[in-house]
Design an enzyme around this catalytic site. Structure first.
Site, PDB file in Angstrom:
ATOM      1  NE  ARG A  12      64.797  31.422  32.797  1.00 15.74           N
ATOM      2  CZ  ARG A  12      65.080  30.978  31.704  1.00 15.74           C
ATOM      3  NH1 ARG A  12      64.144  30.967  30.565  1.00 15.74           N
ATOM      4  NH2 ARG A  12      66.230  30.392  31.229  1.00 15.74           N
ATOM      5  CB  SER A 100      65.595  37.450  33.612  1.00 19.27           C
ATOM      6  OG  SER A 100      66.565  37.991  32.601  1.00 19.27           O
ATOM      7  CG  HIS A 101      64.523  38.352  29.110  1.00 18.10           C
ATOM      8  ND1 HIS A 101      65.629  37.457  29.399  1.00 18.10           N
ATOM      9  CD2 HIS A 101      64.000  37.832  27.804  1.00 18.10           C
ATOM     10  CE1 HIS A 101      65.695  36.676  28.913  1.00 18.10           C
ATOM     11  NE2 HIS A 101      64.966  36.603  27.776  1.00 18.10           N
ATOM     12  CE  LYS A 110      69.089  35.213  35.473  1.00 21.80           C
ATOM     13  NZ  LYS A 110      69.684  36.353  34.818  1.00 21.80           N
ATOM     14  CG  ASP A 237      68.035  42.013  31.622  1.00 22.39           C
ATOM     15  OD1 ASP A 237      68.977  42.519  32.489  1.00 22.39           O
ATOM     16  OD2 ASP A 237      68.173  40.728  31.701  1.00 22.39           O
ATOM     17  CG  ASP A 239      68.143  39.741  35.965  1.00 25.24           C
ATOM     18  OD1 ASP A 239      68.358  40.028  34.808  1.00 25.24           O
ATOM     19  OD2 ASP A 239      68.809  38.783  36.331  1.00 25.24           O
ATOM     20  CG  ASP A 241      71.580  39.451  33.941  1.00 28.02           C
ATOM     21  OD1 ASP A 241      70.971  39.811  33.063  1.00 28.02           O
ATOM     22  OD2 ASP A 241      71.391  38.249  34.573  1.00 28.02           O
ATOM     23  NE  ARG A 242      69.638  39.503  28.630  1.00 32.49           N
ATOM     24  CZ  ARG A 242      68.595  39.996  27.905  1.00 32.49           C
ATOM     25  NH1 ARG A 242      69.026  40.398  26.780  1.00 32.49           N
ATOM     26  NH2 ARG A 242      67.192  39.908  28.225  1.00 32.49           N
ATOM     27  CG  HIS A 324      74.236  37.555  29.964  1.00 33.59           C
ATOM     28  ND1 HIS A 324      73.997  37.691  31.156  1.00 33.59           N
ATOM     29  CD2 HIS A 324      73.462  36.809  29.319  1.00 33.59           C
ATOM     30  CE1 HIS A 324      72.515  37.293  31.125  1.00 33.59           C
ATOM     31  NE2 HIS A 324      72.227  36.687  30.042  1.00 33.59           N
TER      32      HIS A 324
END
Length: 457
Positions: A12, A100-101, A110, A237, A239, A241-242, A324
């Protein structure tokens, strides 16, 4: 290349100074080389809605194909769909390009190889592999790339298994992240009436940041649920995934409380199952898992670390305080905010008052994650000292698998080093305000003695 972009769980950094198409091409070559050595012939890639993501995906694909590995490009999708296609087709290798966030000028990768998340030393060693490849001629094998749309398959797979007891009206806030491309369609297919907030993908995040871990980012969703006929609100979030959850009265149901509900449900079908949760979770999580007949296993924070531990112990479910959640029972064991939302609705749709079910989940007085900024390397060095020397007078035991977590009769305190930024992370929980005050005071005294720092907590 800047070595600081190689994080504990992923890659990242800031675009274009740290992450750019040239970086993506080299990374593709390194991942293609690894995939080939493991006998893989295909690689799945997908990307989020950030401005830089399409060009990074194009160059990443070119690097992978240079090594003779075929690329299956599933386009702009939430990260969980990249994992889904990889697991469902037994491909074993994938990359989701996502920030992501993180702020809009960030992006990242990822990664998964051999069916396992790449993390820790496996991420760090990509740096030297990419440096070596920079000096080597291209293989120019130019394997083919296939572009496909897997969104219908993903939705169909969930709808074939997850069944709501009755139709529900819900609100969804995607925060202009890529989750908005799939979430409304998925939940309507499950039989919901869906009100959408900020479900248009917009890489500038003009409404609020796509991070449901921050209560401020849930204010619009809370207002909408409270002032309409919606029964619940779901937030994702950047992407997807949360998952974040809010009730009719505006209460935020944090992920560790959600995990209690999922655990109770899973244990009805898999008696005695192991359920993994991270050190930041409430003490009620372990207690409630065991009360429902399960084996509670506390583990280190980090989505890659939880996934790996779940594989080791054949866990049916796992979850982190960050949001997650990993369902292995009836699913594939990866973190997926969209699927988690579907499972949540399946459980609460059996009630005429879903908010009452969620708000009845046990909860003590607690703090959010409190972050103390430090210099690079300092948090881990401090934690090492605390693990060796710290004394917390009223604690009944200390857990040192990830930082130092002190368990008390009436709560817990945690200090751990973040693996992504140079901060010391603190979290506290107490049966009541008095317990919470006492536990915080012990940690304040410990930090003053061993680090010479005064913290406001």
């Amino acid at each position: 290349m800047n070595p600081s972009v190689f994080k504990a769980y992923d890659i990242r950094g800031i675009v274009p100074s740290q992450i750019n198409p040239e970086f993506a091409f080299l990374l593709g070559r390194a991942l293609g080389q690894r995939a080939k050595s493991l006998g893989h012939t295909q690689f799945v890639i997908g990307f989020d809605g950030r401005h830089s993501s399409p060009s990074l995906a194009e160059k990443l694909s070119a690097g992978i194909r240079d090594q003779g590995i075929e690329v299956i490009n599933i386009g702009m999708v939430p990260t969980p769909l990249v994992y889904f296609h990889t697991y469902a087709n037994n491909i074993g290798a994938c990359v989701a390009i996502t920030g992501s966030h993180n702020p809009p000028d960030y992006n990242g990768f990822k990664m998964m190889l051999d069916g396992k998340a790449i993390y820790g030393e496996s991420v760090a060693s990509l740096y030297t592999e990419m440096q070596a490849l920079e000096k080597q001629a291209l293989l120019a094998q130019n394997a083919k790339e296939t572009t496909i749309n897997i969104i219908p398959d993903y939705i169909s797979r969930i709808v074939s298994d997850v069944k709501l007891k009755r139709p529900m009206r819900i609100a969804i806030d995607a925060g202009n992240g890529v989750g908005g491309k799939v979430a409304p369609e998925l939940f309507r297919a499950l039989g919901c009436e869906v009100d959408t907030l900020f479900c248009e993908v917009d890489a500038d995040f003009p409404n609020h940041h796509p991070d449901p871990a921050d209560p401020h980012n849930l204010e619009d969703l809370i207002h909408h649920v409270k002032t309409t006929d919606c029964e619940l609100g779901l937030a994702f979030d950047g992407d997807a995934d949360r998952l974040g959850v809010v009730t009719k009265s505006g209460e935020i149901i944090w992920p560790d409380r959600q995990l209690i509900l999922y655990s109770q449900d899973v244990l009805k079908r898999v008696p005695g199952a192991t359920i993994v949760f991270d050190v930041k979770c409430s003490r009620h999580v372990g207690e409630q898992i065991e009360a429902a007949g399960g084996k509670a296993l506390m583990w280190q924070t980090g989505h890659s670390l939880i996934k790996q531990k779940m594989k080791e112990v054949d866990a049916a479910l796992g979850g982190e305080m960050s949001g997650h959640t990993f369902f292995k029972e009836r699913w594939y064991g990866f973190d997926d905010g969209l699927y988690t939302g579907a499972r949540l609705l399946e459980i609460v749709s059996a009630s005429d008052n879903p908010s009452a079910i969620l708000e009845a989940l046990p909860q003590d007085q607690n703090t959010p994650e409190l972050k103390v900024e430090m210099q690079e390397g300092q948090p881990h060095a401090l934690i090492k000292v605390l693990q060796e020397k710290a004394v917390l007078p009223t604690a009944k035991r200390l857990i040192t698998i990830d930082g130092i977590r002190a368990e008390y009769e009436d709560g817990f305190g945690l200090a751990r080093a973040s693996n992504t930024t140079p901060v010391l992370v603190l979290r506290f929980e107490g049966r009541n305000e008095e317990s919470l005050r006492r536990i915080k005071a012990e940690f304040k005294a410990m930090l003053k003695e061993h680090a010479g720092i005064e913290v406001t907590i």
